[in-house]
Write a protein that holds these residues in place. Structure first.
Motif, PDB file in Angstrom:
ATOM      1  N   ALA A 193       0.835  -1.134  -0.115  1.00 52.77           N
ATOM      2  CA  ALA A 193      -0.005  -0.103  -0.070  1.00 52.77           C
ATOM      3  C   ALA A 193       0.997   1.089  -0.082  1.00 52.77           C
ATOM      4  CB  ALA A 193      -0.851  -0.054   1.366  1.00 52.77           C
ATOM      5  N   ALA A 194       1.943   1.242   0.957  1.00 47.69           N
ATOM      6  CA  ALA A 194       2.791   2.389   0.971  1.00 47.69           C
ATOM      7  C   ALA A 194       3.559   2.491  -0.550  1.00 47.69           C
ATOM      8  CB  ALA A 194       3.969   2.298   2.004  1.00 47.69           C
ATOM      9  N   ASN A 195       3.771   1.401  -1.377  1.00 45.74           N
ATOM     10  CA  ASN A 195       4.565   1.693  -2.742  1.00 45.74           C
ATOM     11  C   ASN A 195       3.275   2.345  -3.578  1.00 45.74           C
ATOM     12  OD1 ASN A 195       6.521   1.248  -4.395  1.00 45.74           O
ATOM     13  ND2 ASN A 195       5.492  -0.764  -5.110  1.00 45.74           N
ATOM     14  N   ILE A 196       1.991   1.918  -3.533  1.00 41.42           N
ATOM     15  CA  ILE A 196       1.207   2.414  -4.461  1.00 41.42           C
ATOM     16  C   ILE A 196       0.966   3.831  -4.237  1.00 41.42           C
ATOM     17  CG2 ILE A 196      -1.348   2.470  -4.757  1.00 41.42           C
ATOM     18  CD1 ILE A 196      -1.113  -0.847  -4.163  1.00 41.42           C
ATOM     19  N   LEU A 197       1.194   4.240  -2.809  1.00 41.33           N
ATOM     20  CA  LEU A 197       1.047   5.536  -2.397  1.00 41.33           C
ATOM     21  C   LEU A 197       2.248   6.481  -2.800  1.00 41.33           C
ATOM     22  CD1 LEU A 197      -0.874   4.998   0.948  1.00 41.33           C
ATOM     23  CD2 LEU A 197      -1.797   5.915  -1.082  1.00 41.33           C
ATOM     24  N   GLY A 198       3.206   5.880  -3.064  1.00 38.27           N
ATOM     25  CA  GLY A 198       4.506   6.462  -3.537  1.00 38.27           C
ATOM     26  C   GLY A 198       5.219   7.003  -2.236  1.00 38.27           C
ATOM     27  N   SER A 199       5.231   6.359  -1.097  1.00 40.37           N
ATOM     28  CA  SER A 199       5.997   6.590  -0.292  1.00 40.37           C
ATOM     29  C   SER A 199       7.126   5.807   0.166  1.00 40.37           C
ATOM     30  CB  SER A 199       5.021   6.403   1.042  1.00 40.37           C
ATOM     31  OG  SER A 199       5.745   7.047   2.349  1.00 40.37           O
TER      32      SER A 199
ATOM     33  N   CYS B 263       7.981   2.735   2.928  1.00 39.43           N
ATOM     34  CA  CYS B 263       8.434   1.217   2.468  1.00 39.43           C
ATOM     35  C   CYS B 263       9.595   0.999   2.935  1.00 39.43           C
ATOM     36  CB  CYS B 263       8.385   1.359   0.945  1.00 39.43           C
ATOM     37  SG  CYS B 263       7.076   1.527  -0.082  1.00 39.43           S
TER      38      CYS B 263
END
Length: 73
Positions: free
Chosen positions: A26-32, A36
């Motif tokens: 989810a963090a990867n999808i959010l671009g964080s 990550c």
């Protein structure tokens, strides 16, 4: 640790082991990338703690004493 505490710790670590990868995705999808990275580090720590707990349980199950070598017994 007592058996009840060991069991509770094992259950908590198992939950974390299952959920951290989902959170990292989810963090990867959010671009964080920072989140990550933090979650990847947390996953490694969970794996280390699970391995320690498993070794302790194996040692106790085999009749060994945790933290002592065979020379110390």
């Amino acid at each position: 640790m007592t058996k009840a505490k060991d069991k509770a710790k094992a259950e908590a670590l198992t939950i974390l082991a299952k959920d951290i990868p989902k959170l990292a995705a989810a963090a990867n999808i959010l671009g964080s990338p920072l989140l990550c990275s933090i979650l990847e580090h947390a996953q490694k720590e969970v794996e280390i703690e699970l391995a320690k707990l498993e070794r302790a349980q194996t040692s106790l199950g085999a009749g060994g004493v945790q933290g002592q070598s065979s020379h110390d017994r």
